[in-house]
Each structure stands twice: as C-alpha cells, then as structure tokens.
Scaffold this motif. Structure first.
Motif, short mmCIF file in Angstrom:
data_model
loop_
_atom_site.label_atom_id
_atom_site.label_comp_id
_atom_site.label_asym_id
_atom_site.label_seq_id
_atom_site.Cartn_x
_atom_site.Cartn_y
_atom_site.Cartn_z
N SER A 180 0.82 -1.21 0.00
CA SER A 180 0.00 0.00 0.00
C SER A 180 0.86 1.27 0.00
N GLU A 181 0.22 2.40 -0.32
CA GLU A 181 0.93 3.66 -0.49
C GLU A 181 1.34 4.26 0.85
N ASN A 182 2.36 3.68 1.46
CA ASN A 182 2.80 4.13 2.77
C ASN A 182 4.33 4.22 2.70
N ILE A 183 4.84 5.44 2.74
CA ILE A 183 6.27 5.62 2.50
C ILE A 183 7.15 4.91 3.53
N GLU A 184 6.73 4.93 4.80
CA GLU A 184 7.56 4.28 5.82
C GLU A 184 7.63 2.78 5.60
N LEU A 185 6.47 2.20 5.25
CA LEU A 185 6.42 0.77 4.96
C LEU A 185 7.32 0.44 3.76
N LYS A 186 7.23 1.25 2.72
CA LYS A 186 8.03 0.99 1.52
C LYS A 186 9.52 1.11 1.84
N ARG A 187 9.91 2.11 2.59
CA ARG A 187 11.33 2.29 2.93
C ARG A 187 11.85 1.11 3.76
N LYS A 188 11.00 0.64 4.67
CA LYS A 188 11.38 -0.51 5.50
C LYS A 188 11.59 -1.75 4.60
N ILE A 189 10.70 -1.94 3.67
CA ILE A 189 10.80 -3.09 2.76
C ILE A 189 12.08 -3.00 1.92
N PHE A 190 12.39 -1.79 1.42
CA PHE A 190 13.60 -1.65 0.59
C PHE A 190 14.87 -1.88 1.40
N ALA A 191 14.87 -1.47 2.64
CA ALA A 191 16.03 -1.73 3.50
C ALA A 191 16.17 -3.23 3.73
N GLU A 192 15.05 -3.90 4.00
CA GLU A 192 15.10 -5.36 4.24
C GLU A 192 15.51 -6.11 2.98
N LEU A 193 14.99 -5.69 1.83
CA LEU A 193 15.34 -6.36 0.56
C LEU A 193 16.84 -6.25 0.31
N SER A 194 17.41 -5.08 0.63
CA SER A 194 18.86 -4.88 0.41
C SER A 194 19.70 -5.88 1.18
N GLU A 195 19.18 -6.35 2.32
CA GLU A 195 19.93 -7.29 3.16
C GLU A 195 19.95 -8.69 2.57
N VAL A 196 18.86 -9.07 1.86
CA VAL A 196 18.76 -10.48 1.45
C VAL A 196 19.05 -10.72 -0.03
N LEU A 197 19.03 -9.68 -0.85
CA LEU A 197 19.14 -9.91 -2.29
C LEU A 197 20.57 -9.80 -2.80
N PRO A 198 20.89 -10.49 -3.88
CA PRO A 198 22.23 -10.37 -4.46
C PRO A 198 22.45 -8.95 -4.99
N GLU A 199 23.72 -8.57 -5.14
CA GLU A 199 24.08 -7.20 -5.53
C GLU A 199 23.48 -6.75 -6.85
N HIS A 200 23.32 -7.71 -7.77
CA HIS A 200 22.85 -7.31 -9.11
C HIS A 200 21.35 -7.06 -9.16
N ALA A 204 16.50 4.45 1.05
CA ALA A 204 16.46 3.46 2.14
C ALA A 204 17.18 2.17 1.74
N ALA A 205 17.52 2.03 0.46
CA ALA A 205 18.16 0.80 -0.02
C ALA A 205 19.67 0.92 0.06
N LYS A 206 20.34 -0.24 0.14
CA LYS A 206 21.80 -0.26 0.22
C LYS A 206 22.42 0.18 -1.11
N ARG A 207 21.77 -0.18 -2.22
CA ARG A 207 22.28 0.18 -3.55
C ARG A 207 21.20 0.98 -4.28
N PRO A 208 21.08 2.27 -3.96
CA PRO A 208 19.98 3.07 -4.54
C PRO A 208 20.05 3.17 -6.06
N GLU A 209 21.24 2.93 -6.63
CA GLU A 209 21.35 2.97 -8.10
C GLU A 209 20.58 1.83 -8.75
N ASN A 210 20.23 0.80 -7.95
CA ASN A 210 19.46 -0.35 -8.49
C ASN A 210 17.96 -0.17 -8.30
N VAL A 211 17.53 1.00 -7.80
CA VAL A 211 16.11 1.20 -7.49
C VAL A 211 15.46 2.06 -8.58
N ILE A 212 14.20 1.71 -8.91
CA ILE A 212 13.49 2.42 -9.98
C ILE A 212 11.98 2.33 -9.75
#
Ligand code: CAA
Length: 289
Positions: free
Chosen positions: A97-117, A135-143
């Motif tokens: 859902s359209e909730n910025i805090e929730l989305k930022r939390k998800i992107f931080a968590e995704l950065s921990e578990v996903l491969p670099e690419h 909020a992501a570890k590799r913001p250049e990979n976010v779109i």
C-alpha cells in the motif's frame, strides 16, 4: 533489448494484492519468469493466488490459454510469508500500500537479502522514487515501475528513474517491461508521475461535483463514459481503484505540490473514514453486493 534482461530469471513480488498478483501473473505468463510472491498475510496470499488461478481458468475456458500452459505458469509460481525467506531474485517489484515508511522498511530489508545485481522496482503510484531508493543499500538499483490496474489488461507501464537510478537499471527495466508485453512511458520523479498527476485531480473533481449536488453519480459517470469515450466514468473508476488509494494519492499531490487545487474532496475522505473503499469492500460510491 538490453542484454542484461536475459539474465533476469526470477522476479519477486512483494505484496499479493490486486496489483501484485497481476504483475506476477504477467511476469510468469508473458515474460516466462519464475515468480515468488511475498506477503505476511496467509489469507491475502491465498486470496491472491486463487484469483490468479481463476483468471487462468477463465482463459482456458475461452481458448486463450491451454491447460498445459496453465500448469506451466502455476509451476513457475511460489510464495513465502517474509522477505527473509526469499530464495534469491534478479528483479523485485514492491506492490504494497501507499505508505512511504512501509516501503522504505521493505527496501532496507530487501537490500539485506538480495544479491548485488538485483534491481528493486516500486509500483508506487505517487511517492518519490528518490526517497524510497535512499532506504536501499544500492539506490542505483532502485526504480519506479508503475503498472495500471488491471495489470493483465492494461498495456502501459510508467517508468520513473529516481535521482540515484543508474542507466543500466533503467535500460534493463525498460527491456523487462517490453518483455512483459507492455508499452512504456517515462516520467520524471514528481508526485503522481504522469498518470496520477492527471487522473486523480479528475477523479477528485468528480467527487466534488457529487458532493456539490451538480448531478447524480450515475449522470456524472455516464457523461464522462459516453461523452468522452472512457471505459468507465470517474466515480466507478475511483471505486475500482479503491477510494483509499485515490485519497492517499491526492494527499501526496496536495502535500508535495502545496497547491490547494489538489486538496482531497471532503466526501472522498468521509467515504474512506466510513470504510467505504469501493469494489474491494463491497461499498464505495456505488454498492457491490
Ligand atoms: N484482473 C485481470 N483481468 C481483468 C480484471 C482484473 N481485475 N478485470 C477485468 N479483467 C479482464 C476480464 O477478464 C476480461 O478479459 P477477457 O476479455 O480476456 O475475458 C477483460 O478484462 C474485460 O473485462 P469485462 O468484460 O469483465 O469488463 P469490461 O469490458 O467492462 O472491462 C475493464 C473491464 C478492463 C476494467 C475496463 O472497464 C477498463 O479498462 N476500465 C478502466 C481501467 C483503468 O482506467 N485503469 C487504470 C486505473 S489507474 C491506475 O491503475 C493507476 C493508479 O495508480 C491508480
């Protein structure tokens, strides 16, 4: 087509609501990717996956899909109940859902578990991609990859690079959207992008017209449906999108752009306060028995 799109074999879709399910279905069916849904609600996962199968069964009955294809598509689809359980992915689409805090939390968590690419896309309909990316570890990979509802039917995907998005991320995402059978439109990272910057003030104005008693809901809708050749009138479309989603987007436009012309209609807020959210809750501006 960018060569790196061929390296995308597995997509994760975070959020198994109507948008997430539609995105996952198109990815598995058209782009032939392995798809893993992530949703913390077992009930939502069950509901979403059963809706997905209902769409496939309907297409088999209509001769648009064979029983073997249906079996193949379903075999490519798995689900888990937490981001920590994701077993790798090359591309993720977040559709919560359209909730910025929730989305930022998800992107931080995704950065921990996903491969670099891995590329992390958000299906946000109005929130800043740049803010989510930070909020992501590799913001250049976010779109931003904004699909339209219903995803299997609507041909357009808005693509929104954030300030940090790399050219490689953009190229691969454009190629993936194409592989999913979609036409793309590029937007700057501004509130509402293109679609909702234009659509939501139109829907909001229709609710204001109703609130002011300018016409009945039926007459407002039939005017825009038959008078301007739209598949649905604005009030029915609002119910279809979800009045809570419409309100959330208007709030983003209003607060970020600061112009009173984007103020959400009082009646829209009231309906949401009453829990009248549209088709999904059985009642909105219209009733859905
Ligand atoms: N998921 C998947 N497929 C769906 C669907 C859904 N939720 N709802 C309808 N469909 C499919 C049907 O299965 C049917 O497919 P087939 O022809 O292959 O059987 C097809 O759509 C047509 O459906 P119907 O015959 O039941 O109904 P219809 O002809 O009235 O079409 C509609 C329904 C496609 C929703 C049409 O009314 C329409 O295009 N409405 C406008 C939708 C729109 O504007 N969407 C954008 C909303 S804005 C947005 O999404 C952005 C945002 O951020 C808010």
């Amino acid at each position: 087509m960018s060569s790196s799109v061929n390296n995308i074999k597995k997509m994760c879709v975070v959020g198994a609501g109507q948008m997430g399910i539609g995105i996952g279905l198109v990815a598995a069916r058209i782009a032939k990717l392995d798809v893993q849904f992530v949703d913390s609600s077992p009930a939502q996962l069950e509901k979403g996956l059963s809706f997905l199968d209902k769409l496939l069964v309907k297409d088999v009955a209509k001769g648009k899909c064979t029983e073997d294809e249906r079996t193949d598509i379903k075999a490519r689809i798995t689900s888990v109940s937490a981001i920590s359980q994701i077993t790798s992915a090359d591309f993720v689409v977040e559709a919560v859902s359209e909730n910025i805090e929730l989305k930022r939390k998800i992107f931080a968590e995704l950065s921990e578990v996903l491969p670099e690419h891995a590329i992390l896309a958000t299906n946000t309909s109005s929130i800043s991609i740049t803010k989510i990316a930070s909020a992501a570890k590799r913001p250049e990979n976010v779109i931003g990859m904004h699909f339209m509802n219903p995803v299997p039917v609507m041909k357009l995907v808005e693509i929104i690079p954030g300030l940090q998005t790399s050219q490689a991320t953009l190229d691969t995402t454009l190629a993936l959207a194409q592989k999913m059978g979609k036409t793309t439109a590029m937007s700057q990272d501004v509130p509402g992008f293109i679609a909702n910057r234009l659509l939501m003030p139109y829907i909001n104005e229709a609710v204001i017209a109703l609130q002011e008693g300018i016409a009945t809901k039926e007459d407002i809708d039939i005017t825009m449906k038959l008078g301007t050749n739209n598949p649905m009138g604005p009030l029915m479309l609002a119910d279809f999108i979800g009045l809570d989603t419409c309100l959330a987007i208007m709030k983003v436009l209003h607060s970020e752009l600061g112009d009173s012309k984007y103020r959400p209609a009082v009646l829209l807020q009231k309906y949401v306060d009453a829990g009248w959210l549209g088709v999904k809750s059985g009642k909105g501006i219209y009733e859905y028995p």
